[in-house]
Design an enzyme around this catalytic site. Structure first.
Site, short mmCIF file in Angstrom:
data_model
loop_
_atom_site.label_atom_id
_atom_site.label_comp_id
_atom_site.label_asym_id
_atom_site.label_seq_id
_atom_site.Cartn_x
_atom_site.Cartn_y
_atom_site.Cartn_z
CB ALA A 51 -34.77 20.37 -32.28
CG ASP A 52 -29.07 20.06 -28.59
OD1 ASP A 52 -28.59 21.16 -28.96
OD2 ASP A 52 -28.38 19.13 -28.15
#
Length: 193
Positions: free
Chosen positions: A76-77
């Site tokens: 994720a970011d």
């Protein structure tokens, strides 16, 4: 409860303590792998929600060559999007102070891109939340930065910390997305497997 999820070993590839906390709240078994250094630059023609989804795929691709069958990798970011610009993690104390000044009294968006990857397939999605900050005093900003050291957080703030208690006027969308992992949306995607 989670469909065919038991056929996968779930791997959360993240250095974020908040993402680990949120994954633990799902009640699924998972292991954590530390992220290698991944180039988090992105093509200049990407904007807003496209950016963290692109970076989450880049993070997944850094692991793909060492993945084993039966593993499900989650990367994720998260970015803060203000006035058409990305606010990532601040560089140092003064960078954090500047970011919070820019957020004070304004609305912004938080986008988190999530990528699910196996040796056979890859799927990514983005969640968006709108956040409105009240006007923050210089004293409040500096107190928060000095006490909470938000240099590891996009936009230089943790919504679950003091600054969120006193400064966040309204939220539209997932609170957990603002923390760094849209857990309800992730749960929905995991149920489909």
């Amino acid at each position: 409860m989670l469909g065919n999820l038991d056929k996968y070993q779930i791997i959360l590839a993240s250095n974020s303590p908040r993402r680990k906390e949120l994954m633990s709240g799902l009640g699924v078994d998972y292991v954590v792998r530390t992220l290698p250094d991944v180039d988090e630059s992105y093509p200049a023609d990407l904007a807003g929600a496209e950016i963290p989804e692109y970076i989450s795929r880049e993070k997944a691709d850094a692991y793909r060559s060492i993945m084993q069958p039966g593993e499900l990798l989650i990367t994720a970011d998260t970015i803060v999007w203000l006035d058409g610009k990305v606010l990532g993690k601040p560089e140092g104390r003064e960078g954090a102070v500047e970011m919070l000044r820019s957020l004070s009294g304004k609305s912004h968006q938080v986008f988190t891109g999530v990528c699910l990857t196996t040796t056979e397939w890859q799927k990514s999605f983005t969640a968006a939340s709108d956040v409105e900050f009240d006007v923050l005093s210089e004293e409040e900003i500096r107190y928060y930065v000095d006490k909470y050291q938000p240099m590891d957080k996009a936009g230089a703030y943790g919504v679950q910390e003091w600054i969120g208690y006193i400064g966040v006027k309204s939220i539209s969308g997932s609170f957990y997305n603002i923390m760094g992992l849209p857990i309800q949306k992730l749960y929905g995607e995991l149920k489909k497997l």
